[in-house]
Design a protein around this motif. Structure first.
Motif, PDB file in Angstrom:
ATOM      1  N   GLY A  50       0.753  -1.203  -0.033  1.00 41.37           N
ATOM      2  CA  GLY A  50      -0.001   0.008   0.135  1.00 41.37           C
ATOM      3  C   GLY A  50       0.618   1.349   0.004  1.00 41.37           C
ATOM      4  O   GLY A  50       2.236   1.272  -0.475  1.00 41.37           O
ATOM      5  N   SER A  79      -4.133   3.821  -4.839  1.00 43.21           N
ATOM      6  CA  SER A  79      -3.895   4.968  -3.677  1.00 43.21           C
ATOM      7  C   SER A  79      -3.155   6.035  -4.240  1.00 43.21           C
ATOM      8  O   SER A  79      -2.714   6.162  -5.507  1.00 43.21           O
ATOM      9  CB  SER A  79      -3.396   4.266  -2.419  1.00 43.21           C
ATOM     10  N   THR A 160       2.866  15.837  -1.315  1.00 46.41           N
ATOM     11  CA  THR A 160       2.132  14.669  -1.353  1.00 46.41           C
ATOM     12  C   THR A 160       1.658  13.854   0.025  1.00 46.41           C
ATOM     13  O   THR A 160       0.675  13.085   0.102  1.00 46.41           O
ATOM     14  CB  THR A 160       2.953  13.170  -2.034  1.00 46.41           C
ATOM     15  N   THR A 163      -1.920  14.771   1.888  1.00 47.73           N
ATOM     16  CA  THR A 163      -3.154  14.186   1.834  1.00 47.73           C
ATOM     17  C   THR A 163      -3.274  12.758   2.828  1.00 47.73           C
ATOM     18  O   THR A 163      -4.382  12.173   3.101  1.00 47.73           O
ATOM     19  CB  THR A 163      -3.722  13.269   0.557  1.00 47.73           C
ATOM     20  N   TYR A 165      -1.481  12.359   7.009  1.00 50.82           N
ATOM     21  CA  TYR A 165      -1.749  13.006   8.464  1.00 50.82           C
ATOM     22  C   TYR A 165      -2.370  14.415   8.517  1.00 50.82           C
ATOM     23  O   TYR A 165      -3.126  14.766   9.064  1.00 50.82           O
ATOM     24  CB  TYR A 165      -0.494  12.803   9.031  1.00 50.82           C
ATOM     25  N   SER A 168      -6.044  14.853   8.253  1.00 49.99           N
ATOM     26  CA  SER A 168      -6.762  14.574   9.306  1.00 49.99           C
ATOM     27  C   SER A 168      -6.647  15.862  10.294  1.00 49.99           C
ATOM     28  O   SER A 168      -7.643  15.961  11.173  1.00 49.99           O
ATOM     29  CB  SER A 168      -6.254  13.438  10.029  1.00 49.99           C
ATOM     30  N   ASN A 227       6.160   6.514   8.166  1.00 43.66           N
ATOM     31  CA  ASN A 227       5.776   5.605   9.153  1.00 43.66           C
ATOM     32  C   ASN A 227       6.621   5.176  10.148  1.00 43.66           C
ATOM     33  O   ASN A 227       6.671   3.968  10.678  1.00 43.66           O
ATOM     34  CB  ASN A 227       4.863   4.690   8.270  1.00 43.66           C
ATOM     35  N   PHE A 265     -10.018   9.583  -2.330  1.00 41.85           N
ATOM     36  CA  PHE A 265     -11.071  10.442  -1.591  1.00 41.85           C
ATOM     37  C   PHE A 265     -12.611  10.403  -1.933  1.00 41.85           C
ATOM     38  O   PHE A 265     -13.500  10.719  -1.031  1.00 41.85           O
ATOM     39  CB  PHE A 265     -10.353  11.761  -1.057  1.00 41.85           C
TER      40      PHE A 265
HETATM   41  P1  NAP Z   1      -1.101   3.264   8.759  1.00 46.18           P
HETATM   42  O1  NAP Z   1      -1.332   3.922   9.941  1.00 46.18           O
HETATM   43  O2  NAP Z   1      -1.258   1.923   8.391  1.00 46.18           O
HETATM   44  O3  NAP Z   1      -2.003   4.023   7.603  1.00 46.18           O
HETATM   45  C1  NAP Z   1      -2.200   5.346   7.432  1.00 46.18           C
HETATM   46  C2  NAP Z   1      -3.239   5.447   6.219  1.00 46.18           C
HETATM   47  O4  NAP Z   1      -2.779   6.527   5.655  1.00 46.18           O
HETATM   48  C3  NAP Z   1      -3.403   4.231   5.334  1.00 46.18           C
HETATM   49  O5  NAP Z   1      -4.554   4.077   4.836  1.00 46.18           O
HETATM   50  C4  NAP Z   1      -2.059   4.571   4.219  1.00 46.18           C
HETATM   51  O6  NAP Z   1      -2.516   4.015   2.967  1.00 46.18           O
HETATM   52  C5  NAP Z   1      -2.500   6.094   4.312  1.00 46.18           C
HETATM   53  N1  NAP Z   1      -1.424   7.001   3.446  1.00 46.18           N
HETATM   54  C6  NAP Z   1      -0.063   6.850   3.747  1.00 46.18           C
HETATM   55  N2  NAP Z   1       0.404   7.661   3.122  1.00 46.18           N
HETATM   56  C7  NAP Z   1      -0.643   8.539   2.316  1.00 46.18           C
HETATM   57  C8  NAP Z   1      -0.416   9.732   1.581  1.00 46.18           C
HETATM   58  N3  NAP Z   1       0.611  10.405   1.085  1.00 46.18           N
HETATM   59  N4  NAP Z   1      -1.891  10.180   1.031  1.00 46.18           N
HETATM   60  C9  NAP Z   1      -2.829   9.603   1.538  1.00 46.18           C
HETATM   61  N5  NAP Z   1      -3.143   8.484   2.281  1.00 46.18           N
HETATM   62  C10 NAP Z   1      -2.025   8.021   2.885  1.00 46.18           C
HETATM   63  O7  NAP Z   1       0.450   3.695   8.458  1.00 46.18           O
HETATM   64  P2  NAP Z   1       1.105   3.701   6.788  1.00 46.18           P
HETATM   65  O8  NAP Z   1       0.386   3.057   5.907  1.00 46.18           O
HETATM   66  O9  NAP Z   1       2.607   2.991   7.250  1.00 46.18           O
HETATM   67  O10 NAP Z   1       1.297   5.067   6.525  1.00 46.18           O
HETATM   68  C11 NAP Z   1       1.964   6.075   7.203  1.00 46.18           C
HETATM   69  C12 NAP Z   1       1.394   7.399   7.289  1.00 46.18           C
HETATM   70  O11 NAP Z   1       0.099   7.303   8.275  1.00 46.18           O
HETATM   71  C13 NAP Z   1       1.850   8.563   7.948  1.00 46.18           C
HETATM   72  O12 NAP Z   1       3.117   9.025   7.047  1.00 46.18           O
HETATM   73  C14 NAP Z   1       0.899   9.578   8.043  1.00 46.18           C
HETATM   74  O13 NAP Z   1       0.794  10.459   7.217  1.00 46.18           O
HETATM   75  C15 NAP Z   1      -0.391   8.569   8.207  1.00 46.18           C
HETATM   76  N6  NAP Z   1      -0.752   8.852   9.877  1.00 46.18           N
HETATM   77  C16 NAP Z   1      -1.962   9.410   9.669  1.00 46.18           C
HETATM   78  C17 NAP Z   1      -2.647   9.503  11.059  1.00 46.18           C
HETATM   79  C18 NAP Z   1      -3.964  10.220  11.090  1.00 46.18           C
HETATM   80  O14 NAP Z   1      -4.537  10.662  10.052  1.00 46.18           O
HETATM   81  N7  NAP Z   1      -4.408  10.551  12.396  1.00 46.18           N
HETATM   82  C19 NAP Z   1      -1.852   9.077  12.197  1.00 46.18           C
HETATM   83  C20 NAP Z   1      -0.701   8.820  12.104  1.00 46.18           C
HETATM   84  C21 NAP Z   1      -0.177   8.338  10.695  1.00 46.18           C
HETATM   85  P3  NAP Z   1      -2.276   2.537   2.815  1.00 46.18           P
HETATM   86  O15 NAP Z   1      -3.362   1.615   3.357  1.00 46.18           O
HETATM   87  O16 NAP Z   1      -2.250   2.326   1.283  1.00 46.18           O
HETATM   88  O17 NAP Z   1      -0.820   2.131   3.292  1.00 46.18           O
END
Ligand code: NAP
Ligand code: MN
Length: 266
Positions: A50, A79, A160, A163, A165, A168, A227, A265
């Protein structure tokens, strides 16, 4: 892609995955790509999983500017970083047999901790309190003391990464053709004593954002690069700016950034 045909596949090494990616190895061989086991020998790096897997692939291979990166999705939907479905091999063949491929470039961040260790991020740098107590940082834009932040923490995102963290946190989605970084707050305290801007702000690539962690006991924050958690615990100063390096990916037709945003989205 006439000459540079060394391809490296990045995916989980479990047997289920190895079975799934078998057809990709066959295609690579059929079209005269050389599959390399060491990413340092690669010209093309392909992640299978992913967006999270793509981030890991880029990190583990050292943000190589001389490589083309590609993402293949195993999740059933495309994605942000994954332009191909694992099962849609004809689209992959079309891309690899096209002699005039277009390349898109994604800005990345350079993060320097205490003037010593430098790291890169493709999505974002995040910093937050690791204890149940507000966390205080002085925020500088270039040399200007901009605000004193008190709250949970901050997220500094690339276009990039906007979209992920950042989204959110009600940050804006930024076109990657604009080389910039976006700063968003995590639950800032705002009252008569403490004041922060309260909204996200976007800095040009010429600027440096500096976060000075106030040394009041709560100076062991959790820091994240995409991540991955940083293993550094104690920190005083963090400098963040846009890197001179960028990550290259294949640009397919009908696949602009805004098409990616729409498919992810909307
Ligand atoms: P995860 O916690 O498993 O997934 C976070 C979600 O964000 C997954 O659905 C992932 O897609 C998606 N994603 C990652 N990069 C993206 C992007 N540039 N644009 C849109 N969606 C994206 O962690 P992970 O898969 O290892 O991804 C790491 C990212 O999660 C971090 O870099 C951070 O941006 C994000 N994150 C978000 C929050 C929040 O929104 N509250 C909190 C912590 C981290 P896939 O399912 O395809 O992997
Ligand atoms: Mn994920």
């Amino acid at each position: 892609m006439p000459e540079r045909r060394n391809i490296y596949f990045y995916h989980k090494p479990d047997s289920e995955m190895i079975e799934k990616v078998e057809p990709l190895y066959d295609i690579a061989n059929r079209y005269n790509f050389k599959i390399v086991k060491d990413f340092r020998e690669a010209n093309i790096i392909v992640s299978i999983g992913g967006d999270g897997t793509f981030l890991q692939a880029v990190r583990k291979t050292g943000y190589r500017e001389d490589c083309l990166y590609g993402g293949i999705s195993t999740t059933g939907s495309l994605s942000l970083y994954c332009d191909f479905h694992l099962t849609d091999t004809s689209k992959m063949i079309e891309a690899i047999t096209n002699t005039e491929i277009e390349v898109r470039r994604y800005p990345i961040l350079d993060v320097t901790i205490d003037d010593e260790t430098a790291f890169s991020c493709l999505n974002e740098f995040s910093i937050r309190s690791s204890i149940i107590k507000t966390f205080v940082m002085d925020v500088f834009i270039d040399e200007l003391h901009f605000e004193t932040f008190r709250g949970d923490g901050m997220v500094v995102a690339t276009p990039t990464g906007s979209t992920a963290y950042n989204k959110s946190l009600n940050g804006s989605i930024v076109d990657p053709l604009l080389p910039c970084l976006q700063v968003s707050e995590l639950a800032s305290v705002n009252n008569n004593r403490y004041r922060t801007l309260g909204s996200s702000f976007i800095l040009s690539k010429e600027r440096t954002l500096t976060l000075k962690v106030v040394q009041d006991g709560n100076d062991y924050p959790t820091m994240g690069l995409d991540n991955e958690a940083l293993s550094i615990q104690h920190v005083e100063k963090i400098d963040i700016k846009l890197s001179d390096k960028r990550i290259k990916t294949v640009k397919l037709k009908d696949n602009s950034f805004w098409e990616k945003v729409k498919r992810t989205f909307l």
